[in-house]
Scaffold this active site. Structure first.
Site, PDB file in Angstrom:
ATOM      1  N   ARG A  49      61.365  -0.023 -79.782  1.00  0.00           N
ATOM      2  CA  ARG A  49      59.845  -0.217 -78.768  1.00  0.00           C
ATOM      3  C   ARG A  49      60.594   0.399 -77.520  1.00  0.00           C
ATOM      4  O   ARG A  49      61.246  -0.035 -77.069  1.00  0.00           O
ATOM      5  CB  ARG A  49      58.818  -1.316 -79.231  1.00  0.00           C
ATOM      6  CG  ARG A  49      58.788  -0.782 -80.124  1.00  0.00           C
ATOM      7  CD  ARG A  49      58.271  -2.181 -80.421  1.00  0.00           C
ATOM      8  NE  ARG A  49      58.440  -4.091 -80.880  1.00  0.00           N
ATOM      9  CZ  ARG A  49      58.282  -4.399 -79.303  1.00  0.00           C
ATOM     10  NH1 ARG A  49      57.856  -4.508 -78.371  1.00  0.00           N
ATOM     11  NH2 ARG A  49      59.445  -5.787 -79.911  1.00  0.00           N
ATOM     12  N   LYS A  53      52.550  -0.525 -84.224  1.00  0.00           N
ATOM     13  CA  LYS A  53      52.100  -1.862 -82.729  1.00  0.00           C
ATOM     14  C   LYS A  53      51.442  -1.503 -82.305  1.00  0.00           C
ATOM     15  O   LYS A  53      50.745  -1.683 -81.793  1.00  0.00           O
ATOM     16  CB  LYS A  53      53.538  -1.588 -82.274  1.00  0.00           C
ATOM     17  CG  LYS A  53      55.401  -2.786 -83.022  1.00  0.00           C
ATOM     18  CD  LYS A  53      54.329  -3.968 -84.142  1.00  0.00           C
ATOM     19  CE  LYS A  53      55.371  -4.370 -84.446  1.00  0.00           C
ATOM     20  NZ  LYS A  53      55.162  -5.531 -85.093  1.00  0.00           N
ATOM     21  N   HIS A  80      51.488 -12.427 -85.315  1.00  0.00           N
ATOM     22  CA  HIS A  80      52.637 -11.241 -85.583  1.00  0.00           C
ATOM     23  C   HIS A  80      52.824 -12.570 -86.861  1.00  0.00           C
ATOM     24  O   HIS A  80      54.119 -13.035 -87.138  1.00  0.00           O
ATOM     25  CB  HIS A  80      53.035 -11.288 -84.760  1.00  0.00           C
ATOM     26  CG  HIS A  80      54.185 -10.587 -84.649  1.00  0.00           C
ATOM     27  ND1 HIS A  80      55.361 -10.710 -83.798  1.00  0.00           N
ATOM     28  CD2 HIS A  80      54.738  -9.624 -85.436  1.00  0.00           C
ATOM     29  CE1 HIS A  80      56.068  -9.970 -83.541  1.00  0.00           C
ATOM     30  NE2 HIS A  80      55.699  -8.422 -84.730  1.00  0.00           N
ATOM     31  N   SER A 131      60.155  -9.958 -84.205  1.00  0.00           N
ATOM     32  CA  SER A 131      61.462  -9.108 -84.699  1.00  0.00           C
ATOM     33  C   SER A 131      62.952  -9.401 -85.459  1.00  0.00           C
ATOM     34  O   SER A 131      62.954 -10.285 -84.288  1.00  0.00           O
ATOM     35  CB  SER A 131      61.662  -7.641 -84.641  1.00  0.00           C
ATOM     36  OG  SER A 131      60.603  -7.002 -84.473  1.00  0.00           O
ATOM     37  N   LYS A 177      60.894 -12.843 -90.969  1.00  0.00           N
ATOM     38  CA  LYS A 177      58.969 -13.045 -91.644  1.00  0.00           C
ATOM     39  C   LYS A 177      59.751 -11.974 -93.111  1.00  0.00           C
ATOM     40  O   LYS A 177      59.203 -12.919 -93.637  1.00  0.00           O
ATOM     41  CB  LYS A 177      58.518 -11.713 -90.716  1.00  0.00           C
ATOM     42  CG  LYS A 177      58.155 -12.848 -89.453  1.00  0.00           C
ATOM     43  CD  LYS A 177      56.602 -12.030 -87.931  1.00  0.00           C
ATOM     44  CE  LYS A 177      56.522 -10.743 -88.567  1.00  0.00           C
ATOM     45  NZ  LYS A 177      58.691 -10.474 -87.721  1.00  0.00           N
ATOM     46  N   THR A 178      59.656 -10.807 -92.372  1.00  0.00           N
ATOM     47  CA  THR A 178      60.309  -9.999 -93.940  1.00  0.00           C
ATOM     48  C   THR A 178      60.859 -10.795 -95.196  1.00  0.00           C
ATOM     49  O   THR A 178      60.792 -10.803 -95.829  1.00  0.00           O
ATOM     50  CB  THR A 178      60.412  -8.631 -93.168  1.00  0.00           C
ATOM     51  OG1 THR A 178      60.315  -7.897 -92.802  1.00  0.00           O
ATOM     52  CG2 THR A 178      60.712  -7.787 -94.585  1.00  0.00           C
ATOM     53  N   ASP A 184      54.058  -8.481 -92.323  1.00  0.00           N
ATOM     54  CA  ASP A 184      54.481  -8.455 -90.567  1.00  0.00           C
ATOM     55  C   ASP A 184      53.155  -8.682 -89.936  1.00  0.00           C
ATOM     56  O   ASP A 184      53.016  -9.717 -88.696  1.00  0.00           O
ATOM     57  CB  ASP A 184      54.962  -7.340 -90.589  1.00  0.00           C
ATOM     58  CG  ASP A 184      55.065  -7.217 -88.212  1.00  0.00           C
ATOM     59  OD1 ASP A 184      55.397  -8.080 -88.011  1.00  0.00           O
ATOM     60  OD2 ASP A 184      54.692  -6.151 -87.945  1.00  0.00           O
ATOM     61  N   ARG A 232      66.092   1.038 -89.968  1.00  0.00           N
ATOM     62  CA  ARG A 232      65.329  -0.010 -90.738  1.00  0.00           C
ATOM     63  C   ARG A 232      64.861   1.376 -91.777  1.00  0.00           C
ATOM     64  O   ARG A 232      65.097   1.741 -92.032  1.00  0.00           O
ATOM     65  CB  ARG A 232      64.472   0.385 -89.926  1.00  0.00           C
ATOM     66  CG  ARG A 232      63.478  -1.337 -88.373  1.00  0.00           C
ATOM     67  CD  ARG A 232      62.282  -1.455 -88.203  1.00  0.00           C
ATOM     68  NE  ARG A 232      63.328  -2.056 -87.166  1.00  0.00           N
ATOM     69  CZ  ARG A 232      62.340  -3.844 -87.212  1.00  0.00           C
ATOM     70  NH1 ARG A 232      61.340  -3.607 -88.594  1.00  0.00           N
ATOM     71  NH2 ARG A 232      62.593  -4.550 -86.073  1.00  0.00           N
TER      72      ARG A 232
END
Length: 531
Positions: A60, A200, A219, A239, A243-244, A258, A324
């Protein structure tokens, strides 16, 4: 009779976007892959995955994200965290982008953001790249074919990587731009192929719009117990904090990985897919996510692969650490069919502590939960933002500052209200380093993290003995079956206890300095919970 795949009264020209070349509306996955291959955008990989690289931007570009400053946004945007753009600059930017688009081929997806029909946004994504359309088709929620004939977007995103902004003419920081106009309900993206800007951007919209409805945007990932959608756990984190990985527990039902909302009705996913990091991904540790990397239609982003066999190299980070894969939720066998569930019973805040000071899990009071939510301590992981080459300790309020258009206290207050109403138990989980800081310590063993989370979610962790942490004041378990006792006391994992103490003091000082900006805006109980 075949249903039209676009509302005939709501094509691009009806939105004032005229003069472009051929426009493809709501193509399905095979057609998007065919178009992307025809246009030379990437390669067809094993199993029909689509392999792409994003050029210079492999993460990003938060410093290039702008919000248009108008009477509507003047008093509602957190301007210390959001770069302003004038309406005049936006109008010139928009006109120049439309002129740049003329005669070129574009791809359009009409999608839903939000599993709860009462809260969702209808979003149109206009992409220069066919694979970006494939990506966002995975990541947002796909209407039924019959719904497309009457689809009218609440918001439109135009993503044009070949367009470069002019710093003087458009009021941008660089040639890369992400510009959000809440008055005109438009997002413009230029000079970046990184697909995460698409998702995002939508998250930022929901973070602005939903609080006005009393809905907490988060988030976080979320899952629930099998057969019991009322036993929900949510996992806050930036990130790279897990989380995933941690929410994709085969013994629980995945709501999403997410972005979620928390309303009076319960928890709902904003998205229809997952965007998982693949660095060092293995079939043993994460079999279902690994399997998606050879699934038809999965977008594989910035991974090194063998040009002859097309085999992926999960260890080679020479393009980026932030490699990713993007895939629809139905690729995960235990994913929720509805994306909706009840009120959270456990609230987990994931931190990746590069200092090696935090314990692997701690139980928080509601006030401590607010303190750590507003603090948002973690480490930026390599590649997630442009220029991040190694873990950087940082405070990202609400575990998502780059996507927070409103002031943090608004989100903190909403979360406090939700926790109070639901009676949820709050936990802080460190997935970062132990035995020393980054460079000398080691990453927290994922098996230990999973064992501790399982005990927290099934309630057995509440039955063990806890000690009060001398540095942070929260409760830490003394002994948990299946977890090395020394791991639960991070000082014991260091070879030099005095060095640990010095590192802990340094981190506490950072916490105190960071929290000064919130002290005047929180109540006495939260101030008392501060370090």
């Amino acid at each position: 009779m075949t249903q039209p795949r676009v509302n005939p009264q709501c094509k691009l020209e009806d939105q004032g976007i005229s003069g472009v070349g051929e426009v493809h509306y709501n193509l399905l996955e095979p057609a998007l892959i065919e178009a992307a291959i025809r246009r030379g955008e990437g390669h067809l990989g094993l199993g029909g995955a689509f392999l792409v690289t994003t050029g210079a931007k492999t993460g990003r570009s938060p410093k290039d994200k702008h919000v248009v400053r108008t009477a509507l946004t003047e008093d509602t945007i957190w301007w210390d965290n959001n770069r302003p753009m004038s309406p005049e600059h936006f109008d010139v930017l928009y006109a120049d982008m439309l002129e740049h688009m003329k005669g070129k081929e574009y791809f359009v997806q009409d999608l839903y953001a939000g599993a709860d029909p009462e809260q969702r946004l209808d979003v149109r994504v206009v992409s220069e790249l066919a694979w970006h359309n494939l990506f966002i088709r995975h990541l947002l929620r796909r209407p039924e074919g019959a719904e497309l004939a009457g689809f009218e977007p609440d918001w439109t995103i135009i993503n044009c990587p070949s367009f470069k902004a002019d710093v003087e003419r458009h009021g941008t920081r660089s040639s890369t731009v992400i510009a959000i106009n809440f008055d005109k309900k438009l997002i413009l993206v230029g000079d970046t192929e990184y697909s995460g800007e698409n998702k995002k951007g939508v998250f930022t919209l929901l973070n602005y719009i939903l609080p006005e409805r009393g809905v907490m945007p988060m988030h976080c990932s979320a899952n629930h117990a099998p057969g019991n959608p009322e036993e929900v756990a949510i996992f806050f984190g930036l990130s790279g904090t897990g989380k995933t990985t941690l929410s994709a527990d085969p013994s629980r039902v995945l709501i999403g990985d997410d972005e979620h909302g928390w309303s009076d009705k319960g928890t709902f996913n904003f998205e229809g897919g997952c965007y998982a990091k693949t660095i060092n991904l293995s079939p043993e540790a994460e079999p279902e996510i690994y399997a998606t990397t050879s699934r038809f239609g999965t977008v594989i982003e910035n991974m090194v692969f063998d040009p002859d066999t097309l085999e992926l190299d999960f260890a080679d980070s020479s393009i980026t650490e932030n490699m990713r894969c993007a895939y629809p939720l139905e690729a995960i066998s235990n994913a929720s069919e509805t994306g909706m569930a009840g009120q959270p019973k456990n609230v987990i805040m994931l931190t990746s502590d590069a200092y090696g000071v935090m314990p692997p899990i701690a139980r928080l009071t509601p006030e401590q939960a607010m303190y750590h939510f507003l603090s948002g301590f973690t480490s930026k992981t390599p590649g997630t933002e442009v220029g991040v080459k190694e873990p950087q300790p940082t405070f990202s309020t609400c575990f998502g500052a780059p996507f927070m258009p409103r002031r943090p206290e608004e989100y903190g207050k909403l979360l406090a209200e939700r926790i109070e109403k639901s009676g949820a138990t709050c936990w802080l989980v460190n997935t970062g380093w132990t035995g020393g800081p980054f460079g000398t310590g080691r990453r927290m063993p994922i098996k230990a993290t999973r064992a501790l989370l399982t005990a927290a979610l099934d309630g057995s962790l509440n039955e063990v003995e806890f000690r009060r942490d001398p540095n942070f004041g929260f409760e830490v378990p003394v002994s948990v079956p299946g977890v090395d006792d020394a791991l639960l006391d991070p000082r014991q994992t260091w070879a030099d206890g005095a060095a640990y103490d010095a590192q802990a003091e340094k981190l506490k000082g950072m916490f105190r300095e960071n929290f000064r900006q919130y002290e005047a805006k929180v109540d006495d109980k939260v101030r008392a919970a501060a370090i």
